[in-house]
Design a protein around this motif. Structure first.
Motif, mmCIF file in Angstrom:
data_model
loop_
_atom_site.group_PDB
_atom_site.id
_atom_site.type_symbol
_atom_site.label_atom_id
_atom_site.label_comp_id
_atom_site.label_asym_id
_atom_site.label_seq_id
_atom_site.Cartn_x
_atom_site.Cartn_y
_atom_site.Cartn_z
ATOM 1 N N ALA A 35 32.249 45.463 33.669
ATOM 2 C CA ALA A 35 33.487 46.010 34.229
ATOM 3 C C ALA A 35 33.326 46.266 35.721
ATOM 4 O O ALA A 35 34.214 45.936 36.525
ATOM 5 N N PHE A 39 35.321 44.380 38.793
ATOM 6 C CA PHE A 39 36.049 45.136 39.819
ATOM 7 C C PHE A 39 35.587 44.746 41.219
ATOM 8 O O PHE A 39 36.410 44.489 42.113
ATOM 9 N N THR A 191 39.267 44.647 35.479
ATOM 10 C CA THR A 191 38.182 45.542 35.076
ATOM 11 C C THR A 191 38.131 45.671 33.563
ATOM 12 O O THR A 191 37.050 45.660 32.958
#
Length: 211
Positions: A35, A39, A191
């Motif tokens: 994640a 991002f 994300t």
């Protein structure tokens, strides 16, 4: 025999669930890492895109294309929808896009130059809420340029339509405004995809290793 096989299958599933629960921390760490990676990648390497639109009203109560004539009532929304689609085809034609590109060359507020092929990839049109209102949307990386492009479309397109479709008048309902934020990418969506992808990879790895 069939019941025994079914029982064995259920026991295997339970064992796999226990294995995953014992290694939940691996799944969690992999999800968080992926994640965070998604991002950071989105923020550093994905170019933000912006959108703005102009609204045009097409008065089509009596029009003619060549020798064919068509009379429409204000209630005939289905026919109006088809006409908006026709105007969208006119907008995406090479000549119209070239007219827009030529008009943009004299715009001192434009930061970049665009060919008619680039403009075609940036400009789209649709009917606003299935009405005679034509919505022209411009998408691009420069949030100031797309406003200039959209307003140029509002200037060029009515002239092109009037030359091609006799008896038609096009009125600008709303000009383009500067976007308040990027339309893409979505940091939260990317994300979340990274988090889910990390979890899936971790679960698959644990199961393969265990089996």
């Amino acid at each position: 025999m069939q019941n025994e096989d079914q029982n064995v299958y259920e026991i295997d599933i339970l064992e796999l669930i226990v294995i995953l629960l014992r290694r939940w921390w691996i799944i969690f760490i992999a999800s968080v890492v992926c994640a965070a990676g998604a991002f950071v990648y989105t923020r550093e390497f994905v170019t933000p895109m912006y959108q703005t639109s102009v609204m045009l009203y097409v008065n089509n109560s009596s029009i003619s294309v060549g020798s064919a004539k068509l009379n429409l009532s204000s209630a005939d929304l289905d026919a109006s929808q088809k006409l908006v689609n026709t105007y969208g085809v006119i907008l995406s034609s090479n000549l119209t896009m070239q007219d827009i590109a030529d008009s943009l060359e004299d715009n001192p507020q434009l930061h970049n130059t665009y060919t008619y092929k680039q403009l075609r990839g940036m400009i789209s049109s649709s009917s606003a809420n299935n009405t005679e209102i034509m919505k022209v949307t411009v998408t691009g990386a420069d949030y100031e340029d797309i406003v200039q492009i959209a307003n140029t479309v509002a200037e060029v397109l009515p002239k092109r339509i009037s030359r091609i479709v006799d008896g038609t008048s096009v009125t600008v309902v709303d000009l383009a405004e500067y976007p308040t934020g990027a339309s893409s990418p979505s940091y939260s969506k990317n994300t979340l995809i990274g988090f889910a992808g990390g979890a899936i990879v971790a679960v698959a790895g644990i199961l393969i290793y265990s089996l």
